[in-house]
Design an enzyme around this catalytic site. Structure first.
Site, PDB file in Angstrom:
ATOM      1  CB  CYS A 114      -0.933  -0.008   1.196  1.00  0.00           C
ATOM      2  SG  CYS A 114      -1.948  -1.493   1.291  1.00  0.00           S
ATOM      3  CG  HIS A 238      -3.358   2.961   1.691  1.00  0.00           C
ATOM      4  ND1 HIS A 238      -3.864   2.455   0.519  1.00  0.00           N
ATOM      5  CD2 HIS A 238      -3.487   1.975   2.633  1.00  0.00           C
ATOM      6  CE1 HIS A 238      -4.278   1.214   0.727  1.00  0.00           C
ATOM      7  NE2 HIS A 238      -4.060   0.899   1.995  1.00  0.00           N
ATOM      8  CG  ASN A 268      -6.749  -1.377   1.003  1.00  0.00           C
ATOM      9  OD1 ASN A 268      -5.969  -1.094   0.105  1.00  0.00           O
ATOM     10  ND2 ASN A 268      -6.343  -1.746   2.212  1.00  0.00           N
TER      11      ASN A 268
END
Length: 316
Positions: A114, A238, A268
């Site tokens: 990420c 993120h 995500n």
């Protein structure tokens, strides 16, 4: 100091929309349970013929077209991904072939999960700086993921979190005191993804890590550039969980309007989440020349990364 400036953005999202209601038919969950704990309402999954590479190529083409540059002006191509279809050729090599980028430039994938887009930008800066001064001074950096192929759709703790997508950016290397990058890692199995999946995650451990890493990394790039948060136009984090970002905003007593959120629509998307968000801001006309942007990544590895840079010219 030579730093990166943002020239243009691009994005690509899969065709298939998967809502929380859809997932509630597969596992013991509900729209209310997912939304209140994560802020996620839907995500995109790749459909037939869509892969990490096809999304990366689409996003990269859009960013290149918007930049006004020619393919031969790109000095390096870096793809951040943990879900490429091949160990080799890399996703970046597939992008190079499709876009007709020059053959005498470095082209590679990086995997920092990420935080990957920030790591990729830092790598690209170093690659550009190593070239002769009169050579190609532009980098193509892509964050792209097909996490749906790595998920256990019977595990309600992870299958509700992740989605697919890609975002791309063209950066210029320039003398710019308003640039800083901060990177770090702490080897930890809190997020584990074998080569063919499935993704496993210790949600509580990751949450504790993220609410510490996010403000710490943001402070680091602000301190390095001698700026305050008031002097930053956007903070693009993120997009893992809305509660992580809200916790940071509260801890820093910051303006929540500066912290962009889109996890409600995309979930995500790991390395893709920051460039997808940048592209949305650009397409909405909310990125203007001269703006300062702080980008903060955190996740599997465990890794973290922060970058502060400015917008140069119109990005769409």
């Amino acid at each position: 100091m030579e730093g990166l400036q943002l020239i243009s953005t691009g994005g690509a999202l899969p065709s298939r929309v998967v809502t929380n209601e859809d997932l509630s038919k597969l596992v013991d969950t509900s729209d209310e349970w997912i939304t209140t704990r994560t802020g996620i309402r839907q995500r995109r999954f790749c459909g037939e013929g869509q892969t990490t590479a096809t999304l990366a190529i689409e996003a990269a083409k859009q960013a290149l077209e918007r930049s006004g540059l020619q393919a031969e002006q790109i000095g390096c191509c870096v793809c951040a991904t943990l879900s490429g279809a091949y160990a080799t050729p890399s996703t970046a090599c597939l992008v190079q072939h499709e876009l007709g980028l020059a053959e005498d430039i470095p082209v590679l994938d990086v995997n920092a999960a990420c935080s990957g887009f920030i790591y990729g930008a830092a790598v690209a800066r170093g690659l550009l700086a190593a070239r002769p001064q009169d050579s190609r001074r532009f980098a193509l950096v892509i964050g792209c993921e097909q996490l749906s192929r790595l998920m256990d759709m019977t595990d309600r703790n992870t299958c509700v979190l992740f989605g697919d997508g890609a975002g791309a950016a063209i950066f210029a290397l320039a003398e710019d005191s308003d640039f800083a990058v901060d990177l770090g890692a702490r080897g930890d199995m809190a997020i584990e993804t074998p080569p063919n999946g499935p993704i496993h995650m210790d949600g509580r451990a990751v949450f504790r890590f993220a609410v510490d890493a996010l403000p710490r990394t943001l402070h680091a790039v602000l301190e390095a550039t001698h700026h305050t948060l008031d002097e930053v136009d956007w903070v693009v984090c993120h997009q893992a969980n809305s509660r992580i970002i809200d916790n940071c905003v509260k801890k820093m007593q910051a303006d929540p309007e500066k912290f962009y959120k889109n996890m409600d629509r995309h979930g995500n998307t790991s390395a893709a989440s920051i460039p997808v968000a940048l592209n949305e801001l650009a397409e909405d006309g909310r990125l203007q020349p001269g703006m300062r942007i702080a980008c903060i990544g955190f996740g599997g590895g465990l890794t973290w990364g922060g970058m502060l840079l400015t917008v140069k010219g119109s990005v769409v």
